[in-house]
Design an enzyme around this catalytic site. Structure first.
Site, PDB file in Angstrom:
ATOM      1  CB  ALA A 143      -0.932  -0.003   1.208  1.00  0.00           C
ATOM      2  CE1 TYR A 144       5.191   5.736   3.021  1.00  0.00           C
ATOM      3  CE2 TYR A 144       6.835   4.402   1.878  1.00  0.00           C
ATOM      4  CZ  TYR A 144       6.463   5.583   2.492  1.00  0.00           C
ATOM      5  OH  TYR A 144       7.375   6.613   2.576  1.00  0.00           O
TER       6      TYR A 144
END
Length: 250
Positions: A143-144
C-alpha cells in the site's frame, strides 16, 4: 526572504527540512493535523492546522503563506505509513488512511500550489518520494509503496502540464531515513531483522535534511530531482558494509 510551505512539518523529515530552511534565512510555514503550535514555536515558523485531504483547508494554508509574500517553494511532505503486513492482512482503515494522506494529500497540495503559482508567475512544487517511487517492491509495503510510485507519476505528469511556464514540479528524494514513520509499524522481530539494512542504507534526519534544504533553495529544472541516496551511494555502502560498521540505533 523566501516563503516556503512544508506540509507535515511538525515532525520527522518535514520538521528537519523546515529547521534547515529557516537556518538558511527562509520564512517557513508548516502544517499538520496536530502539534502545530508547539512545532512552530520551536522552529520559529508559522504554523497552520491543515488536513491535506480537505481541499478547503489546503486553500487556507496557501492563503496564510501568501499573506507573508510570494510562495517560492511548496513541499508536499505530509504522509503516513501502514503496519508492515501483506495487503490481504491490512485493515481497510489503514489502506484508506495511507492512500488519502500520501496520494490525495499530494494531489490537493499540488493542485492548489500549481494554480496559485501560475497566477503569481513563479514557484516550485516539490513532491516527497519514498520506498516504491523507483518501482522497487517489498512484502508488507504494497500500500505505502503504491502511493509513493503514484506520487512520482503525479510529479512527472505535473511537470509536463507546467512546461513552458515559470512554475516547476520536482522530486524530493530523502532515501531511507530513521524516523518514527519508518520504525513504528514494525513488530519487534521484524525490526531486528530490518535494522541490518537500515544500518547500511538509512541515515538520521539531521544528516539528510541539510542536503535537501540546500537542494530546494538551489532549485532544479522542471521535472528534476534532488536525491540523497543515489544508486552509486547505495552500491558503495553495500560494498563497504563489511568494514564500515554503522549503528543508527545506539
Amino acid at each position: 526572504m523566501a516563503v516556503i510551505v512544508v506540509t507535515g512539518g511538525t515532525r520527522g523529515i518535514g520538521h528537519g527540512i523546515a529547521k534547515e530552511l529557516i537556518a538558511r534565512g527562509a520564512q517557513v510555514v508548516i502544517c499538520g493535523r496536530s502539534g502545530v503550535d508547539e512545532a512552530a514555536a520551536e522552529l520559529g515558523a508559522t504554523g497552520v492546522v491543515c488536513d491535506m485531504t480537505v481541499r478547503a483547508q489546503v486553500e487556507a494554508l496557501w492563503e496564510k503563506a501568501a499573506s507573508l509574500g510570494p510562495v517560492a517553494h511548496w513541499v508536499n511532505n505530509a504522509g503516513v505509513s501502514t503496519t508492515s503486513k501483506p495487503l490481504a492482512e491490512l485493515p481497510a482503515e489503514q489502506l484508506e488512511t495511507v492512500v488519502n494522506a500520501n496520494l490525495l494529500g499530494v494531489l490537493n497540495g499540488s493542485a492548489v500550489a500549481a494554480r496559485h503559482m501560475l497566477e503569481q508567475g513563479s514557484g516550485t512544487i516539490w513532491n516527497m518520494e519514498g520506498f516504491g517511487s523507483d518501482g522497487r517492491t517489498m512484502v508488507g509495503l504494497t500500500a505505502y509503496g503504491s502511493t509513493k510510485r503514484a506520487v512520482t507519476y503525479v510529479t512527472e505528469s505535473l511537470a509536463k502540464e507546467l512546461k513552458g511556464t515559470q512554475v516547476k514540479a520536482a522530486h524530493l528524494s530523502p532515501g531511507m531515513v530513521v524516523t518514527d514513520l519508518l520504525l513504528k509499524d514494525y513488530e519487534p522481530e521484524q525490526l531486528e531483522k530490518a535494522k541490518k539494512v537500515f544500518n547500511i542504507l538509512a541515515d538520521k534526519v539531521e544528516t539528510v535534511t541539510p542536503f535537501l534544504a540546500e537542494g530546494i533553495l538551489k532549485g532544479v529544472k522542471n521535472g528534476g530531482r534532488v536525491a540523497w541516496l543515489t544508486t552509486p551511494k547505495i552500491a558503495f555502502r553495500f560494498a563497504t558494509a563489511g568494514f564500515n560498521k554503522r549503528d543508527l540505533f545506539a
